[in-house]
Enzyme design. Structure first.
Site, PDB file in Angstrom:
ATOM      1  N   HIS A 199       3.969 -35.759  62.096  1.00  0.00           N
ATOM      2  CA  HIS A 199       5.227 -35.353  61.437  1.00  0.00           C
ATOM      3  C   HIS A 199       5.618 -36.343  60.327  1.00  0.00           C
ATOM      4  CE1 HIS A 199       6.370 -32.198  64.445  1.00  0.00           C
ATOM      5  NE2 HIS A 199       5.638 -32.942  65.231  1.00  0.00           N
TER       6      HIS A 199
ATOM      7  N   ASN B 251      10.011 -27.678  67.687  1.00  0.00           N
ATOM      8  CA  ASN B 251       9.125 -27.151  66.646  1.00  0.00           C
ATOM      9  C   ASN B 251       9.544 -25.732  66.290  1.00  0.00           C
ATOM     10  OD1 ASN B 251       7.424 -29.372  66.340  1.00  0.00           O
ATOM     11  ND2 ASN B 251       5.976 -28.660  67.890  1.00  0.00           N
TER      12      ASN B 251
ATOM     13  N   HIS C 115      14.224 -39.260  69.642  1.00  0.00           N
ATOM     14  CA  HIS C 115      13.649 -39.663  70.932  1.00  0.00           C
ATOM     15  C   HIS C 115      14.103 -38.668  72.002  1.00  0.00           C
ATOM     16  CE1 HIS C 115      12.515 -41.721  74.466  1.00  0.00           C
ATOM     17  NE2 HIS C 115      13.558 -42.514  74.604  1.00  0.00           N
TER      18      HIS C 115
ATOM     19  N   TYR D  64       8.170 -41.574  72.186  1.00  0.00           N
ATOM     20  CA  TYR D  64       9.070 -41.637  71.026  1.00  0.00           C
ATOM     21  C   TYR D  64       9.724 -42.997  70.864  1.00  0.00           C
ATOM     22  CZ  TYR D  64       8.235 -36.734  70.306  1.00  0.00           C
ATOM     23  OH  TYR D  64       7.615 -35.544  70.050  1.00  0.00           O
TER      24      TYR D  64
HETATM   25 FE1  HDD Z   1       6.146 -35.138  69.017  1.00  0.00          FE
HETATM   26  C1  HDD Z   1       7.269 -36.813  66.324  1.00  0.00           C
HETATM   27  C2  HDD Z   1       7.976 -32.365  68.093  1.00  0.00           C
HETATM   28  C3  HDD Z   1       4.694 -33.313  71.543  1.00  0.00           C
HETATM   29  C4  HDD Z   1       4.689 -37.934  70.190  1.00  0.00           C
HETATM   30  N1  HDD Z   1       7.375 -34.677  67.494  1.00  0.00           N
HETATM   31  C5  HDD Z   1       7.724 -35.515  66.480  1.00  0.00           C
HETATM   32  C6  HDD Z   1       8.640 -34.855  65.598  1.00  0.00           C
HETATM   33  C7  HDD Z   1       8.825 -33.592  66.092  1.00  0.00           C
HETATM   34  C8  HDD Z   1       8.041 -33.485  67.294  1.00  0.00           C
HETATM   35  C9  HDD Z   1       9.700 -32.520  65.514  1.00  0.00           C
HETATM   36  C10 HDD Z   1       9.229 -35.446  64.333  1.00  0.00           C
HETATM   37  C11 HDD Z   1      10.547 -36.089  64.600  1.00  0.00           C
HETATM   38  C12 HDD Z   1      11.137 -36.557  63.312  1.00  0.00           C
HETATM   39  O1  HDD Z   1      11.482 -35.700  62.488  1.00  0.00           O
HETATM   40  O2  HDD Z   1      11.230 -37.771  63.113  1.00  0.00           O
HETATM   41  N2  HDD Z   1       6.247 -33.204  69.637  1.00  0.00           N
HETATM   42  C13 HDD Z   1       7.133 -32.258  69.191  1.00  0.00           C
HETATM   43  C14 HDD Z   1       7.086 -31.106  70.059  1.00  0.00           C
HETATM   44  C15 HDD Z   1       6.155 -31.361  71.012  1.00  0.00           C
HETATM   45  C16 HDD Z   1       5.639 -32.690  70.761  1.00  0.00           C
HETATM   46  C17 HDD Z   1       7.952 -29.865  69.908  1.00  0.00           C
HETATM   47  C18 HDD Z   1       5.721 -30.521  72.165  1.00  0.00           C
HETATM   48  C19 HDD Z   1       6.503 -29.723  72.807  1.00  0.00           C
HETATM   49  N3  HDD Z   1       4.887 -35.528  70.546  1.00  0.00           N
HETATM   50  C20 HDD Z   1       4.433 -34.657  71.499  1.00  0.00           C
HETATM   51  C21 HDD Z   1       3.669 -35.371  72.493  1.00  0.00           C
HETATM   52  C22 HDD Z   1       3.689 -36.693  72.127  1.00  0.00           C
HETATM   53  C23 HDD Z   1       4.449 -36.769  70.901  1.00  0.00           C
HETATM   54  C24 HDD Z   1       3.025 -34.747  73.709  1.00  0.00           C
HETATM   55  C25 HDD Z   1       3.071 -37.868  72.806  1.00  0.00           C
HETATM   56  C26 HDD Z   1       3.021 -38.017  74.093  1.00  0.00           C
HETATM   57  N4  HDD Z   1       5.934 -37.014  68.324  1.00  0.00           N
HETATM   58  C27 HDD Z   1       5.349 -38.019  68.998  1.00  0.00           C
HETATM   59  C28 HDD Z   1       5.504 -39.376  68.335  1.00  0.00           C
HETATM   60  C29 HDD Z   1       6.330 -39.005  67.071  1.00  0.00           C
HETATM   61  C30 HDD Z   1       6.520 -37.502  67.215  1.00  0.00           C
HETATM   62  C31 HDD Z   1       4.256 -40.132  68.126  1.00  0.00           C
HETATM   63  C32 HDD Z   1       5.797 -39.441  65.721  1.00  0.00           C
HETATM   64  C33 HDD Z   1       6.953 -40.003  64.982  1.00  0.00           C
HETATM   65  C34 HDD Z   1       8.024 -40.061  65.928  1.00  0.00           C
HETATM   66  O3  HDD Z   1       7.603 -39.600  67.136  1.00  0.00           O
HETATM   67  O4  HDD Z   1       9.143 -40.467  65.712  1.00  0.00           O
HETATM   68  O5  HDD Z   1       6.192 -40.249  69.161  1.00  0.00           O
END
Ligand code: HDD
Length: 694
Positions: A76, A149, A340, A363
């Site tokens: 993202h 999402n 988060h 997060y």
């Molecule tokens: Fe995630 C970012 C949505 C599964 C780990 N995720 C992130 C963002 C969105 C989502 C919208 C961007 C937030 C922003 O605008 O800053 N993610 C989802 C959805 C998931 C999902 C709807 C499944 C239902 N994500 C998911 C899993 C993991 C992560 C299973 C790890 C275990 N996601 C992250 C992250 C991020 C992230 C690495 C990257 C940047 C951040 O968090 O702030 O922690």
């Protein structure tokens, strides 16, 4: 609205205002506040000599610049945010004690960040991808982050696989190709090894993967959460965002062309809409399942690869979010926003969904790296409007000056302040679910059906939506180099539909499915098709193609109807500047053919005027414009002399006329023509067709 309520809505804005800084009318200074006499020439020993170490301003300016990037989000990375507020339609007291869902007169400030998942920060907006839809509610009980999402399911059931799927879908590590795309070997190799992704792949390769606008896509919390009321009674819940403008998509050809013409298409659209006062609105919906119904369904309600079909469990609309303010600074607000899953408030709680549980770790962890330490909650965009008091101290970039000697609890010196709060006083208490089991690395049998809902999605699509899915497979899997993987994709999706599998095989040049898989027997869920959405011409964009000598009356009549109905009209011509009608009336040109393209518009209109039409006949760009808009099945309209232009440019079989009333002709290819100077009814018909989207 009382002043108090107004204040609550504005509380976040006021908090942000305290940190804002404008250079207008101010003196240039160092970061230490010393006024500067020069910032364009280094201090040197002699006019032609070396730079001197003593130049503190050079060093400060350069060092700050050298450090001005932070790591982009690991997923993202590309996103865009906006401020707004949320208001419930009625009290949700029966279901939840969450304060922001109690009183319809209370507006809770929000910040939303929309994003793509795979591309890096500088990639294009319109790539085929999942869109992130993350909302931070600044409630009086603390921040609640709904990090969702635009698709209601996910690729995996267990968070431990997240690094694997992300490594597979991101550019391949040897050459970092391709950017912002799933159309490559490592991703599809991962898919065929991970059958739980089947349902999500259907969504990704459907029109949902290429939204028309952030304002025209749904949002989903994906996981099953809990709502808990004052009495401690809990129910299962799924969250939905429904855009008031309906859910609409680009075509793949448009998406690819827009990525080149304007990679910022979606952020520009959101920014412009808010600046124009056309505030994007999304209704919040909930699906609720009683605790005693947990096992009543033929899917596991904790499985994040499953939807709760809306026909079975209706979505109740409970409130509305309005985005009404653009950020002042992209980095400070959008880039530093830290979402988060663990930012939760009393009245909402988690479930044992194994994907959700893992996200609760990831997060917080990622923000520590990205924002450089444990104090990122003090960055203005992340600060709650609720008071913060605890014994956490110090760390990089600490802003708060905590007073007193006591930074531990329990304590006697401060009578145990800050005090804990009971459930009745609004303290968060985790829902006391009874959990009992062996320590195992094993997924429940109830998570094992990967194909029924993938088939449900496919079978619920209209014919043209299915065709788009076939073509998306042709592109995505067609780009895979390893024939073995392509064949495996065909075999895998024959579990969903034989028609689909055969179509994929045909398009990517491998054998039809060899395995004799059973297709799941499902009855469609109409709510899944975008044909069921809201249709509106509101805020759509129309191009008027023009040259000198047009009929101004026709132009003005059409523009008046469109503008009165909140449609944006731009005059497009070969050159910028002014054009003149056959009566020498001037109009301003907004865009020339170099600065825009047909893919930027939802429809086009060409008025009459012999000289003007004769010139357009010689403009290749004008003819391509018309052909492209027609090919993308958008509404195109011509009056009088311009009808001939359409007959020349459009394919013979587009048959300009089928229905006739008041000399008005319309056919199901979205082509509208008229031979009359009275365009009032005609412009209304154009408006109605525009609302149909295609
Ligand atoms: Fe995630 C970012 C949505 C599964 C780990 N995720 C992130 C963002 C969105 C989502 C919208 C961007 C937030 C922003 O605008 O800053 N993610 C989802 C959805 C998931 C999902 C709807 C499944 C239902 N994500 C998911 C899993 C993991 C992560 C299973 C790890 C275990 N996601 C992250 C992250 C991020 C992230 C690495 C990257 C940047 C951040 O968090 O702030 O922690």
């Amino acid at each position: 609205m009382t002043n108090e309520q107004n204040n609550h809505q504005d509380a976040k804005n006021e908090q942000l205002n305290a940190f804002k800084n404008s250079n207008q009318g101010e003196k240039l200074s160092t970061n230490q506040g010393a006024k500067l006499s020069d910032t364009s020439q280094s201090l040197t020993a002699g006019e032609r000599g070396p730079t001197i170490m003593e130049d503190f301003h050079f060093r400060e300016k350069m060092t700050h610049f050298d450090h001005e990037r932070i790591p982009e989000r690991v997923v993202h990375a590309r996103g865009f945010g906006a401020h707004g507020y949320f208001q419930p339609y009625e009290s949700m007291k029966e279901l939840t004690s969450a304060k922001f869902l109690q009183d319809p007169s209370v507006k809770t400030p929000v910040f939303v960040r929309f994003s793509t998942v795979v591309g890096s920060r500088g990639s294009a907006d319109t790539v085929r991808d999942v869109r992130g839809f993350a909302t931070k509610f600044y409630t009086e009980d603390g921040n609640f982050d709904l990090v969702g999402n635009n698709m209601p399911v996910f690729f995996i059931q267990d968070a431990i696989k997240f690094p694997d799927i992300v490594h597979a879908i991101k550019p391949e590590p040897d050459n970092e190709i391709p950017q912002a795309s799933a159309a490559h070997d490592t991703f599809w190799d991962w898919v065929v090894q991970n059958r739980e992704s089947a349902h999500m792949i259907m969504w990704l390769l459907s029109d949902r993967g290429i939204p028309r606008s952030f304002r025209m896509m749904e949002g989903f919390g994906v996981h099953t959460f809990r709502l808990v009321n004052d009495q401690g009674k809990a129910r299962f819940v799924k969250f939905h965002w429904k855009p008031l403008l309906g859910t609409h998509s680009l075509t793949w050809d448009e998406a690819q062309k827009i990525a080149g013409k304007n990679p910022d298409y979606h952020r520009q659209d959101l920014w412009d809409a808010i600046n124009n006062g056309e505030y994007p609105e999304f209704e919040l919906g909930i699906q609720v399942i009683e605790e005693n119904q947990e096992f009543d369904f033929d899917f596991d309600i904790l499985d994040p690869t499953k939807i709760w079909p809306e026909e079975q469990i209706p979505v109740k609309i409970i409130g509305k979010m309005t985005l009404n303010r653009n950020q002042d600074n992209f980095f400070a607000e959008t880039e530093q926003a830290a979402f988060h899953m663990g930012n939760i408030v009393p009245g909402i709680d988690f479930t044992n969904d194994p994907l959700l549980q893992g996200r609760l770790f990831s997060y917080l962890d990622t923000q520590l790296l990205r924002l450089g330490g444990p104090n990122f909650h003090e960055i203005p965009i992340n600060r709650p409007i609720a008071p913060v008091h605890n014994n956490q101290r110090d760390g990089f970039h600490r802003m708060t000056i905590n007073k007193g000697k006591v930074a531990y609890s329990p304590n006697g010196l401060q009578n145990n302040d800050p005090q804990t709060s009971s459930f009745a006083e609004g303290g968060f208490e985790h829902y006391q679910e009874k959990v009992d089991g062996y320590k195992v690395r094993k997924r429940s049998e109830s998570f094992k059906d990967h194909y029924t809902q993938a088939a449900l999605f496919y079978n619920s699509m209209s014919e043209h939506e299915k065709r788009h899915i076939h073509k998306a497979f042709h592109f995505e899997v067609g780009n895979v180099k390893d024939p073995k993987i392509k064949q495996q994709v065909v075999e895998m999706f024959s579990n969903v539909s034989h028609t689909l599998a055969n179509e994929i095989a045909k398009g990517v040049g491998v054998e039809p499915p060899q395995s004799n898989n059973q297709e799941p027997q499902v009855s469609p869920s109409p709510a899944l098709s975008q044909l069921q959405t809201t249709f509106s011409s509101n805020t759509r964009k129309v191009a008027v193609l023009l040259a000198d000598g047009f009929k101004n009356k026709e132009l003005q009549e059409m523009m008046t109807t469109l503008r009165n109905n909140d449609v944006h009209v731009e005059i497009v011509s070969k050159t910028l500047g002014k054009l003149h009608s056959d009566q020498n009336e001037p109009v301003d040109v907004h865009k020339n053919y170099s600065t825009t393209h047909s893919v930027m518009y939802d429809g086009i209109f060409v008025p009459g005027g012999k000289q003007h039409v004769d010139q357009l006949m010689t403009h290749k760009e004008a003819k391509d414009f018309i052909k492209d808009t027609f090919a993308h099945a958008k509404t195109i309209a011509a009056s009088n002399d311009a009808v001939e232009l359409f007959s020349t440019v459009l394919p013979q079989n587009s048959q300009l006329a089928t229905k006739q009333s008041n000399n008005e002709m319309f056919n199901d290819h979205g082509v509208l023509t008229i031979q009359s100077e009275q365009l009032q009814d005609f412009s209304q018909t154009f408006l109605e067709q525009l609302a149909q989207h295609r």
